[in-house]
Every structure is written in C-alpha cells, then in structure tokens.
Write a protein that holds these residues in place. Sequence first.
Motif, PDB file in Angstrom:
ATOM      1  N   PHE A   1       0.823  -1.207   0.000  1.00 55.38           N
ATOM      2  CA  PHE A   1       0.000   0.000   0.000  1.00 55.38           C
ATOM      3  C   PHE A   1       0.860   1.261   0.000  1.00 55.38           C
ATOM      4  O   PHE A   1       0.533   2.255  -0.662  1.00 55.38           O
ATOM      5  CB  PHE A   1      -0.915  -0.016   1.229  1.00 55.38           C
ATOM      6  CG  PHE A   1      -1.785   1.194   1.373  1.00 55.38           C
ATOM      7  CD1 PHE A   1      -3.022   1.257   0.758  1.00 55.38           C
ATOM      8  CD2 PHE A   1      -1.380   2.286   2.135  1.00 55.38           C
ATOM      9  CE1 PHE A   1      -3.842   2.372   0.882  1.00 55.38           C
ATOM     10  CE2 PHE A   1      -2.178   3.409   2.269  1.00 55.38           C
ATOM     11  CZ  PHE A   1      -3.421   3.446   1.639  1.00 55.38           C
ATOM     12  N   ALA A   2       1.966   1.245   0.737  1.00 53.69           N
ATOM     13  CA  ALA A   2       2.814   2.430   0.861  1.00 53.69           C
ATOM     14  C   ALA A   2       3.326   2.905  -0.490  1.00 53.69           C
ATOM     15  O   ALA A   2       3.433   4.109  -0.743  1.00 53.69           O
ATOM     16  CB  ALA A   2       3.981   2.139   1.801  1.00 53.69           C
ATOM     17  N   SER A   3       3.632   1.957  -1.386  1.00 55.00           N
ATOM     18  CA  SER A   3       4.093   2.349  -2.725  1.00 55.00           C
ATOM     19  C   SER A   3       2.943   2.500  -3.702  1.00 55.00           C
ATOM     20  O   SER A   3       2.939   3.410  -4.543  1.00 55.00           O
ATOM     21  CB  SER A   3       5.075   1.303  -3.265  1.00 55.00           C
ATOM     22  OG  SER A   3       6.307   1.380  -2.582  1.00 55.00           O
TER      23      SER A   3
ATOM     24  N   THR B   1       8.514   8.556   2.385  1.00 63.07           N
ATOM     25  CA  THR B   1       8.904   7.921   3.653  1.00 63.07           C
ATOM     26  C   THR B   1       7.880   6.890   4.118  1.00 63.07           C
ATOM     27  O   THR B   1       8.166   6.108   5.024  1.00 63.07           O
ATOM     28  CB  THR B   1       9.077   8.976   4.753  1.00 63.07           C
ATOM     29  OG1 THR B   1       7.908   9.809   4.796  1.00 63.07           O
ATOM     30  CG2 THR B   1      10.303   9.842   4.509  1.00 63.07           C
ATOM     31  N   ALA B   2       6.703   6.866   3.503  1.00 62.17           N
ATOM     32  CA  ALA B   2       5.695   5.869   3.885  1.00 62.17           C
ATOM     33  C   ALA B   2       6.225   4.453   3.680  1.00 62.17           C
ATOM     34  O   ALA B   2       5.945   3.552   4.479  1.00 62.17           O
ATOM     35  CB  ALA B   2       4.411   6.077   3.083  1.00 62.17           C
ATOM     36  N   LEU B   3       6.996   4.245   2.618  1.00 58.96           N
ATOM     37  CA  LEU B   3       7.558   2.920   2.367  1.00 58.96           C
ATOM     38  C   LEU B   3       8.562   2.541   3.458  1.00 58.96           C
ATOM     39  O   LEU B   3       8.626   1.385   3.887  1.00 58.96           O
ATOM     40  CB  LEU B   3       8.230   2.884   0.992  1.00 58.96           C
ATOM     41  CG  LEU B   3       8.873   1.550   0.585  1.00 58.96           C
ATOM     42  CD1 LEU B   3       7.853   0.432   0.604  1.00 58.96           C
ATOM     43  CD2 LEU B   3       9.518   1.672  -0.791  1.00 58.96           C
ATOM     44  N   VAL B   4       9.332   3.530   3.917  1.00 58.32           N
ATOM     45  CA  VAL B   4      10.290   3.277   5.006  1.00 58.32           C
ATOM     46  C   VAL B   4       9.550   2.865   6.278  1.00 58.32           C
ATOM     47  O   VAL B   4       9.921   1.900   6.947  1.00 58.32           O
ATOM     48  CB  VAL B   4      11.145   4.543   5.266  1.00 58.32           C
ATOM     49  CG1 VAL B   4      12.108   4.288   6.424  1.00 58.32           C
ATOM     50  CG2 VAL B   4      11.907   4.953   4.012  1.00 58.32           C
TER      51      VAL B   4
ATOM     52  N   ALA C   1      -0.581  -0.759  14.639  1.00 58.26           N
ATOM     53  CA  ALA C   1      -1.453   0.392  14.848  1.00 58.26           C
ATOM     54  C   ALA C   1      -0.744   1.692  14.471  1.00 58.26           C
ATOM     55  O   ALA C   1      -1.325   2.575  13.825  1.00 58.26           O
ATOM     56  CB  ALA C   1      -1.913   0.445  16.301  1.00 58.26           C
ATOM     57  N   HIS C   2       0.524   1.797  14.854  1.00 56.76           N
ATOM     58  CA  HIS C   2       1.340   2.961  14.504  1.00 56.76           C
ATOM     59  C   HIS C   2       1.400   3.116  12.983  1.00 56.76           C
ATOM     60  O   HIS C   2       1.169   4.200  12.425  1.00 56.76           O
ATOM     61  CB  HIS C   2       2.736   2.775  15.112  1.00 56.76           C
ATOM     62  CG  HIS C   2       3.701   3.858  14.787  1.00 56.76           C
ATOM     63  ND1 HIS C   2       5.017   3.811  15.187  1.00 56.76           N
ATOM     64  CD2 HIS C   2       3.582   5.011  14.075  1.00 56.76           C
ATOM     65  CE1 HIS C   2       5.647   4.892  14.758  1.00 56.76           C
ATOM     66  NE2 HIS C   2       4.803   5.633  14.080  1.00 56.76           N
TER      67      HIS C   2
ATOM     68  N   ALA D   1      -2.772   5.780   6.826  1.00 49.62           N
ATOM     69  CA  ALA D   1      -4.108   6.314   6.576  1.00 49.62           C
ATOM     70  C   ALA D   1      -4.097   7.839   6.509  1.00 49.62           C
ATOM     71  O   ALA D   1      -4.829   8.447   5.723  1.00 49.62           O
ATOM     72  CB  ALA D   1      -5.074   5.830   7.646  1.00 49.62           C
ATOM     73  N   ASN D   2      -3.269   8.469   7.323  1.00 49.07           N
ATOM     74  CA  ASN D   2      -3.217   9.933   7.376  1.00 49.07           C
ATOM     75  C   ASN D   2      -2.310  10.548   6.309  1.00 49.07           C
ATOM     76  O   ASN D   2      -2.331  11.759   6.093  1.00 49.07           O
ATOM     77  CB  ASN D   2      -2.753  10.397   8.762  1.00 49.07           C
ATOM     78  CG  ASN D   2      -3.867  10.310   9.792  1.00 49.07           C
ATOM     79  OD1 ASN D   2      -4.934  10.875   9.609  1.00 49.07           O
ATOM     80  ND2 ASN D   2      -3.619   9.593  10.884  1.00 49.07           N
ATOM     81  N   ALA D   3      -1.510   9.725   5.654  1.00 46.16           N
ATOM     82  CA  ALA D   3      -0.559  10.237   4.660  1.00 46.16           C
ATOM     83  C   ALA D   3      -1.287  10.685   3.398  1.00 46.16           C
ATOM     84  O   ALA D   3      -2.343  10.152   3.040  1.00 46.16           O
ATOM     85  CB  ALA D   3       0.456   9.153   4.311  1.00 46.16           C
ATOM     86  N   PRO D   4      -0.733  11.692   2.682  1.00 48.67           N
ATOM     87  CA  PRO D   4      -1.311  12.063   1.376  1.00 48.67           C
ATOM     88  C   PRO D   4      -1.154  10.908   0.396  1.00 48.67           C
ATOM     89  O   PRO D   4      -0.289  10.046   0.568  1.00 48.67           O
ATOM     90  CB  PRO D   4      -0.469  13.276   0.959  1.00 48.67           C
ATOM     91  CG  PRO D   4       0.814  13.128   1.714  1.00 48.67           C
ATOM     92  CD  PRO D   4       0.462  12.485   3.014  1.00 48.67           C
ATOM     93  N   LYS D   5      -1.994  10.880  -0.634  1.00 52.64           N
ATOM     94  CA  LYS D   5      -2.009   9.746  -1.566  1.00 52.64           C
ATOM     95  C   LYS D   5      -1.631  10.196  -2.976  1.00 52.64           C
ATOM     96  O   LYS D   5      -1.990  11.282  -3.419  1.00 52.64           O
ATOM     97  CB  LYS D   5      -3.405   9.094  -1.575  1.00 52.64           C
ATOM     98  CG  LYS D   5      -3.973   8.749  -0.199  1.00 52.64           C
ATOM     99  CD  LYS D   5      -3.124   7.752   0.554  1.00 52.64           C
ATOM    100  CE  LYS D   5      -3.772   7.218   1.819  1.00 52.64           C
ATOM    101  NZ  LYS D   5      -3.952   8.212   2.878  1.00 52.64           N
ATOM    102  N   ASP D   6      -0.892   9.340  -3.668  1.00 49.32           N
ATOM    103  CA  ASP D   6      -0.488   9.618  -5.041  1.00 49.32           C
ATOM    104  C   ASP D   6      -0.223   8.271  -5.731  1.00 49.32           C
ATOM    105  O   ASP D   6       0.732   7.576  -5.402  1.00 49.32           O
ATOM    106  CB  ASP D   6       0.775  10.479  -5.066  1.00 49.32           C
ATOM    107  CG  ASP D   6       1.251  10.798  -6.483  1.00 49.32           C
ATOM    108  OD1 ASP D   6       0.683  10.242  -7.443  1.00 49.32           O
ATOM    109  OD2 ASP D   6       2.192  11.597  -6.623  1.00 49.32           O
ATOM    110  N   ARG D   7      -1.080   7.918  -6.685  1.00 47.74           N
ATOM    111  CA  ARG D   7      -0.943   6.641  -7.379  1.00 47.74           C
ATOM    112  C   ARG D   7      -0.244   6.791  -8.736  1.00 47.74           C
ATOM    113  O   ARG D   7      -0.325   5.899  -9.585  1.00 47.74           O
ATOM    114  CB  ARG D   7      -2.324   6.009  -7.585  1.00 47.74           C
ATOM    115  CG  ARG D   7      -2.961   5.534  -6.288  1.00 47.74           C
ATOM    116  CD  ARG D   7      -4.372   5.000  -6.529  1.00 47.74           C
ATOM    117  NE  ARG D   7      -4.397   3.878  -7.454  1.00 47.74           N
ATOM    118  CZ  ARG D   7      -4.235   2.602  -7.110  1.00 47.74           C
ATOM    119  NH1 ARG D   7      -3.994   2.294  -5.838  1.00 47.74           N
ATOM    120  NH2 ARG D   7      -4.289   1.647  -8.011  1.00 47.74           N
ATOM    121  N   SER D   8       0.466   7.902  -8.929  1.00 42.92           N
ATOM    122  CA  SER D   8       1.053   8.154 -10.247  1.00 42.92           C
ATOM    123  C   SER D   8       2.102   7.105 -10.628  1.00 42.92           C
ATOM    124  O   SER D   8       2.178   6.692 -11.791  1.00 42.92           O
ATOM    125  CB  SER D   8       1.665   9.553 -10.307  1.00 42.92           C
ATOM    126  OG  SER D   8       2.706   9.699  -9.360  1.00 42.92           O
ATOM    127  N   SER D   9       2.915   6.661  -9.668  1.00 49.63           N
ATOM    128  CA  SER D   9       3.924   5.654 -10.003  1.00 49.63           C
ATOM    129  C   SER D   9       3.271   4.309 -10.305  1.00 49.63           C
ATOM    130  O   SER D   9       3.727   3.566 -11.187  1.00 49.63           O
ATOM    131  CB  SER D   9       4.939   5.508  -8.859  1.00 49.63           C
ATOM    132  OG  SER D   9       4.308   5.125  -7.648  1.00 49.63           O
TER     133      SER D   9
END
Length: 408
Positions: free
Chosen positions: A298-300, A309-312, A334-335, A341-349
């Motif tokens: 999901f992170a990528s 940094t979501a992937l990290v 949970a962390h 969930a709170n991170a901005p989203k971008d599915r361009s890649s």
Amino acid sequence: MKKTEPLASRIRPASLEEYVGQRHLVGDGKPLRVAIENGHIFSFILWGPPGTGKTTLARIYANAINAEFHELSAVSAGKEDIRRIVEVGNSMEPSKGKHSHLQQAGFEFDDLVNNEPPDVKGPKPKVLFLDEIHRFNKAQQDYLLPFVESGRLVLIGATTENPSFEVIPALLSRLRVFILEEFSDEEMMEIISRTGFFLDDKASSWLVEMANGDARQAITMIENTARLYEVVSLENLKETLQSKFLRYDKKGEEHYNVISAFIKSMRASKPDAAMYYLARMLEAGEDPKFIARRMVIFASEDIGLAQPTALVVANAVFEAVRSIGMPECVHNLAHGVAYLANAPKDRSSTSAIGKAIEDAKRSGNLPVPMELRNAPTKFMEELGYGKKDENATDDLLPKKLSGRKYFE
C-alpha cells in the motif's frame, strides 16, 4: 444430512482423472502429472490461493508413490509431531541404487522427468503434508531440514504466501515450488455440479462470483445451506452467508472482505475505519505478517511519491512484526496504520508502471537508443554504442515509443 464428514472431503477427487483445474501442472506432459504418473519421489511446495486443490493434489501424489500420508497444520503442529511421524513405523531410507540421486536434496526437476521412475522396495515412503508451512518458524523449519535432506520424509508444503519470504533458504532450495491458480468460472461450475445438489443458473452464478475461485468456500456454502434449508436456492444461499457458519476465517470470504475494507479505508484516509478493520483481523487470528506485507504494498501503490517515507515506515513495521510477533506487534501495526491512513495519496507511479508494462508487452524488444547502450569494447564504440544519435529524441525512449507519457 447426517453425515459428519465434510462435503468437501466426501467429494474430494482421488485421481488426476477426477481432478478439475491447474492444467498448467497436471495437463498432459505437465510436471506434476509426469511426477504422479511415474511415481517420482521428491519434496515440493504447493503455493496458491485458498481452495485451489492443494490438499487434493498432495493426497493424489502420496497415493501415486504408495506412501504413508501424514497431514499436519503448521498453525498447531510442532517439532514433537514431526518426530513422532519420523519415528513411528518404518521410514524410507535413501536408496543405494542407481536412483539414489532422486532421494538426495538439491536435484533438478529435469532429473526426474528424464529418468526411469525409482524402483522403491521395502518400507513405504512417508509423505508429510504440512498445511500453512509459512506459519512454521525458523527453528521448526531447521528441524525439518535433515529429514527432508535424507529422504526420511517427503515434504509437501502448502501455503497461500510467497514461499521465498516465509521458507528458510536451506529448506526452500530442496523443494520444487508449484504455483496454483484460482479456479476459473467454468471450473467452479464443474466443481459445483459434483456436489450432488441442484442449483439453478442464478444460484450457481452467484455462488461462483461469491467464492472468487475458492472451491472449498463454494462447497462449504452449499453444504451449510443444505443443512439449514435443505433446498440450495439463491435466496437460501444469501441467508446462509449471513449465518454463523461463515464467520471470519483466514480461508473464508470474510477474510477477503475485511482486508479489502482495511485497504480501502487507508486509501480513503479514514484512520478510524482502518484501525477498526485492523482490530477485526487481529481478533480473528489473522497472521500479522499478512497484514504488514499488504501495508508495504500500500505504501508504494497508493501513497507513492506523495510521501516517499511511507515505504520506510511500512517496511519498519513489517520488520518489527516479524521480529517481535504477537501480541506486542499490535502496537507497531497500529502505529503504521495510523501513519499510512493519514498520509497524502499519489498513485502516479502505480499508474505509470501499469502503462509501461502494457507497452513492454505490446511492443516487444524495441531497440534501445544508441546513447544508452553499454560499449565495453572498441568495436562497439565504432558501431556507435554510447554515442548520441542526431535523429534521436530527448526522452530516451525507443524511437517507436517516443513522446509516450507514463506520468501525466
């Protein structure tokens, strides 16, 4: 219906002639059919979605080599269970004859299909069918290794998870991996017809769609509906779906519903909903590594370039889950869920690689522009390798794809 044996067990195919699906493995000349028909003895893993015939194939294979069949679930089994299987009765020792290479670890599968079947005499081989082999920890897998290596056990592992992530390299190197696919709609229809219950076209079509390629799920639905209502109609199937017979389990429909809700809640940036579905899965006994692995994807896939940094973070959560385990890793999950969930989203890649894969499949091996080619020799330099072509475009794509945009 007074029979206590599950319907799925009662109608289980006993031979390849009765088996439905997986033609890439059991069709004419395909590897598992060759092994089964010729009685080749080797250990392997069956990797595929739930309800795709893994247990059935294991039983057919064990019968083909005239083996003792022992079945364990890695969820509840341990070293002591394996020791008892190895020690009780006679075990097959490695052959000393011309086919001894078939008993040794690390053989190539071609060795099997290009040689005569082994002439096994004396004690029967012991087949251990280990369901959910990915749930065995490293120490338990290490314990299995010498028995597989010596031929005292013929191991057939079944898993819904990628074995390269979950099986230790030393053991995996001694196992052939066969990948099973979800049953097609036509194959599901054939399996449904073998249950002995009449379903009209609407009921059959609904059941096939609901089961999503999982034959066990479809058969269980039919059995439970018949127990409740006797008649297996569309209306009765839908009523049964709401009953206690199909509560959440890791191989049932609700498993897929909840993980879907979990992912979609994070995608919609709804941390409260995502946290609830996380709790649902954990309380139902879901493998936390299954959850964490999907968080990494999901992170990528969904956050991507909006917050790299979501992937990290997701990878860190996965490593924490793997090293700490339940119940403490709940806090790590949970962390991670709150962060994703709170991170901005971008599915361009994600969109870009999808388009690029389509082009790669459609266009084949297009010539790489000369300026991008490696020129390790003088001759290749003279041919223009590594030098800019005056007629080339600036986007560095093959000429046929020049101007193609994957990132809009």
